[in-house]
Design an enzyme around this catalytic site. Structure first.
Site, PDB file in Angstrom:
ATOM      1  N   LYS A  22       0.832  -1.208   0.000  1.00 58.52           N
ATOM      2  CA  LYS A  22       0.000   0.000   0.000  1.00 58.52           C
ATOM      3  C   LYS A  22       0.863   1.253   0.000  1.00 58.52           C
ATOM      4  O   LYS A  22       0.651   2.177  -0.784  1.00 58.52           O
ATOM      5  CB  LYS A  22      -0.904   0.003   1.247  1.00 58.52           C
ATOM      6  N   ASN A  23       1.856   1.280   0.901  1.00 59.42           N
ATOM      7  CA  ASN A  23       2.626   2.513   1.066  1.00 59.42           C
ATOM      8  C   ASN A  23       3.590   2.780  -0.089  1.00 59.42           C
ATOM      9  O   ASN A  23       4.162   3.865  -0.175  1.00 59.42           O
ATOM     10  CB  ASN A  23       3.389   2.490   2.397  1.00 59.42           C
ATOM     11  N   CYS A 116      -4.592  12.572  13.453  1.00 53.68           N
ATOM     12  CA  CYS A 116      -5.254  11.281  13.278  1.00 53.68           C
ATOM     13  C   CYS A 116      -5.131  10.509  14.572  1.00 53.68           C
ATOM     14  O   CYS A 116      -4.524  10.994  15.532  1.00 53.68           O
ATOM     15  CB  CYS A 116      -4.659  10.512  12.104  1.00 53.68           C
ATOM     16  N   ARG A 121       0.727  14.265  13.665  1.00 52.18           N
ATOM     17  CA  ARG A 121       1.236  14.024  12.312  1.00 52.18           C
ATOM     18  C   ARG A 121       1.242  15.278  11.435  1.00 52.18           C
ATOM     19  O   ARG A 121       0.501  15.373  10.443  1.00 52.18           O
ATOM     20  CB  ARG A 121       0.452  12.905  11.638  1.00 52.18           C
ATOM     21  N   ASP A 304       4.510   0.275  12.097  1.00 52.24           N
ATOM     22  CA  ASP A 304       3.283  -0.325  11.556  1.00 52.24           C
ATOM     23  C   ASP A 304       3.108  -1.798  11.958  1.00 52.24           C
ATOM     24  O   ASP A 304       2.083  -2.403  11.632  1.00 52.24           O
ATOM     25  CB  ASP A 304       3.252  -0.198  10.026  1.00 52.24           C
ATOM     26  N   ARG A 397      -8.694  -0.327   4.708  1.00 51.79           N
ATOM     27  CA  ARG A 397      -7.811   0.687   4.114  1.00 51.79           C
ATOM     28  C   ARG A 397      -6.511   0.041   3.647  1.00 51.79           C
ATOM     29  O   ARG A 397      -5.916   0.494   2.665  1.00 51.79           O
ATOM     30  CB  ARG A 397      -7.471   1.775   5.147  1.00 51.79           C
TER      31      ARG A 397
HETATM   32  C1  UD1 Z   1       4.391   6.736   6.637  1.00 53.14           C
HETATM   33  C2  UD1 Z   1       3.523   5.542   6.385  1.00 53.14           C
HETATM   34  C3  UD1 Z   1       2.957   5.008   7.694  1.00 53.14           C
HETATM   35  C4  UD1 Z   1       4.097   4.736   8.674  1.00 53.14           C
HETATM   36  C5  UD1 Z   1       4.999   5.950   8.803  1.00 53.14           C
HETATM   37  C6  UD1 Z   1       6.245   5.678   9.632  1.00 53.14           C
HETATM   38  C7  UD1 Z   1       2.647   5.952   4.173  1.00 53.14           C
HETATM   39  C8  UD1 Z   1       1.457   6.287   3.344  1.00 53.14           C
HETATM   40  N1  UD1 Z   1       2.434   5.921   5.495  1.00 53.14           N
HETATM   41  O1  UD1 Z   1       3.565   7.744   7.212  1.00 53.14           O
HETATM   42  O2  UD1 Z   1       2.250   3.803   7.425  1.00 53.14           O
HETATM   43  O3  UD1 Z   1       3.566   4.436   9.937  1.00 53.14           O
HETATM   44  O4  UD1 Z   1       5.448   6.389   7.503  1.00 53.14           O
HETATM   45  O5  UD1 Z   1       6.957   4.613   9.108  1.00 53.14           O
HETATM   46  O6  UD1 Z   1       3.709   5.681   3.665  1.00 53.14           O
HETATM   47  N2  UD1 Z   1       6.691  14.382  11.006  1.00 53.14           N
HETATM   48  C9  UD1 Z   1       6.786  15.729  11.337  1.00 53.14           C
HETATM   49  N3  UD1 Z   1       6.645  16.638  10.332  1.00 53.14           N
HETATM   50  C10 UD1 Z   1       6.433  16.283   9.036  1.00 53.14           C
HETATM   51  C11 UD1 Z   1       6.352  14.928   8.722  1.00 53.14           C
HETATM   52  C12 UD1 Z   1       6.485  13.987   9.729  1.00 53.14           C
HETATM   53  O7  UD1 Z   1       6.991  16.076  12.496  1.00 53.14           O
HETATM   54  O8  UD1 Z   1       6.305  17.178   8.180  1.00 53.14           O
HETATM   55  C13 UD1 Z   1       6.852  13.363  12.079  1.00 53.14           C
HETATM   56  C14 UD1 Z   1       5.564  12.536  12.283  1.00 53.14           C
HETATM   57  O9  UD1 Z   1       4.657  13.180  13.141  1.00 53.14           O
HETATM   58  C15 UD1 Z   1       6.128  11.258  12.870  1.00 53.14           C
HETATM   59  C16 UD1 Z   1       7.491  11.113  12.155  1.00 53.14           C
HETATM   60  O10 UD1 Z   1       7.787  12.405  11.641  1.00 53.14           O
HETATM   61  O11 UD1 Z   1       6.347  11.408  14.250  1.00 53.14           O
HETATM   62  C17 UD1 Z   1       7.515  10.127  11.009  1.00 53.14           C
HETATM   63  O12 UD1 Z   1       6.383  10.365  10.188  1.00 53.14           O
HETATM   64  P1  UD1 Z   1       6.379  10.081   8.638  1.00 53.14           P
HETATM   65  O13 UD1 Z   1       7.543   9.221   8.264  1.00 53.14           O
HETATM   66  O14 UD1 Z   1       6.208  11.356   7.911  1.00 53.14           O
HETATM   67  O15 UD1 Z   1       5.038   9.233   8.482  1.00 53.14           O
HETATM   68  P2  UD1 Z   1       4.083   9.262   7.240  1.00 53.14           P
HETATM   69  O16 UD1 Z   1       4.879   9.525   6.021  1.00 53.14           O
HETATM   70  O17 UD1 Z   1       2.891  10.116   7.528  1.00 53.14           O
END
Ligand code: UD1
Length: 418
Positions: A22-23, A116, A121, A304, A397
């Protein structure tokens, strides 16, 4: 709204075929915005998140053709740059449309994803990087409006390695002017899969899979064919299920090198793992040993799979500590597991689990995608009747026909309309 009903106690036996990730599929489908013409993707899972992204992109004017697990995508006739709240609110990953829309059309309007169940996030790091690339952005009525005549290559350091943040900026940078260097990026296999897709389209990218990615901007990209990697989280969920039920299951089509941290922890817990020509053969132990787990970005233990592994520890012999370092509020499954007899104490980002001989069936509520999976796993071993998992739309999902796959392995599980 559907619920899942499970009568626990059957050891899982047999083989299951893992679907596409999915990701990886989500950013790769978004990447098809970058070049006109028909793209053809293989091994695209049938999931609600994929349908949500298709829904948003259809609204933008993108055409789709499904042919089994293949998905053809044509973004030649784009007519809109607006990803609306009603759709984005159901899937945060919609933010990955921002980079490709800006790269190809110089503008985008996307609903700002809210918080969420598993934490706040934010997307501040996506926006900071785009701003450094010359994008003007302003917020109105909950929407990010973004505009750039041509993105410019820059040297960017991410304060935190963010998965979708890295993907978004990679897609923004492939057609930027000059060279972009992205430092402290995420190293997840899904990032490498996106980089492979972008290279098939003619992009010049190096360093994916390390913490520094260097991209030379090109002026044009072409449509591509690409096969999505297997889903390591689905694979891991089935591996944990096999271990929990003391079963013997071959996870076909999975990629062992994406599962190193989980395999190491499962073996420490007493599970026997063999790499076969088709995937991984998992044999559950008679006694599940307690082991500690700490989630970290890849190649560490994936957040995850944290909820699913915690469920395994709930029936282990002894005490274990599960530490969550990626998201601030990802123990939402704990109160539901406790309703099934689990003994877990939370202290900040650490959960102390005291293994019990057994869990008991109960009605429980799914709260997010991976938490839902952990409750299904608990149901597979619960004694004393039927476990009902409510609100399983979360599950749909990210897991394709999960109950059918478990049923084929001998579980007693079915879906009911509420
Ligand atoms: C992706 C995955 C999700 C997985 C996560 C961590 C997808 C669609 N989803 O989510 O399944 O659980 O990686 O492996 O690929 N953060 C910030 N600022 C930002 C972006 C992130 O502070 O602009 C923080 C987030 O709150 C979190 C950490 O960085 O604490 C990692 O998040 P991130 O890797 O961005 O997760 P997603 O990409 O949303």
């Amino acid at each position: 709204m559907d619920k899942m009903v499970i009568e626990g106690g059957n050891p899982l036996q047999g083989k299951i075929q893992v679907g596409g990730a999915k990701n990886a599929a989500l950013p790769i489908i978004a990447a098809c915005l970058l070049a006109e013409g028909w793209h053809r993707l293989y091994n695209v899972p049938h999931l609600r998140d994929v349908e949500t992204l298709k829904g948003i992109m259809s609204k933008l004017g993108v055409e789709f053709r499904r042919d089994g697990n293949a998905l053809e995508i044509n973004s030649s006739n784009l007519r809109d740059y607006n990803a609306p709240y009603e759709l984005v609110k159901t899937m945060r990953a919609s933010i990955v449309l921002l980079g490709p829309l800006l790269a190809r059309y110089g503008k985008a309007r996307i609903s700002l994803p809210g918080g969420c169940a598993i934490g706040e996030r934010p997307v501040n790091l996506h926006l900071k990087a785009l701003s450094a690339m010359g994008v003007e952005m302003w917020l109105d009525h909950g929407y990010i409006n973004a505009h750039a005549d041509r993105l410019k290559g820059v040297d960017i350091f991410f304060d935190i390695p963010t998965v979708t943040g890295t993907e978004n900026i990679m897609m923004a940078a492939v057609m930027a002017e000059g060279e972009t260097t992205l430092r402290n990026v995420a190293r997840e296999p899904e990032i490498q899969d996106l980089a492979d897709m972008l290279r098939h389209m003619g992009a010049k990218i190096e360093g994916d899979g390390t913490d520094t990615i260097v991209i030379q901007g090109v002026t044009d990209l072409r449509p591509a064919r690409h096969t999505i990697i297997p889903d390591r989280i689905e694979s891991g969920t089935f591996m944990i299920a096999a271990a929990m039920t003391r079963g013997e299951v071959e996870i076909e089509g999975c990629c062992p090198k994406h599962l190193g941290a989980l395999m190491e922890r499962l073996e420490s817990a007493g599970t026997k793992l063999d790499i076969t020509p088709n995937g991984i053969l998992v044999k559950g132990p008679d006694v599940i040993k307690s082991v500690d787990v700490k989630t970290t970005p890849f190649p560490g233990f994936p957040t995850d799979l944290q909820a699913q592994f915690m469920t395994l520890m709930c029936i282990s012999k002894g005490w274990s500590t599960i530490t969550e370092t990626v998201f601030e509020n990802r123990f939402i499954h704990v109160s539901e597991l406790k309703r099934m007899g689990a003994e877990i104490e939370i202290n900040g980002n650490r959960a102390l689990v005291r293994g019990k001989e057994q869990l008991f069936s109960a009605p429980v509520m799914a709260t997010d995608l991976r938490a839902s999976a952990s409750l299904i796993l608990a149901g597979l071993v619960a004694k004393g009747g039927k476990t009902e998992v409510h609100r399983i739309y979360h599950l749909d999902r990210g897991y394709e026909a999960l109950e059918k796959k478990f049923e084929a392995l001998g579980a007693t599980i079915w879906r009911e309309k509420v």
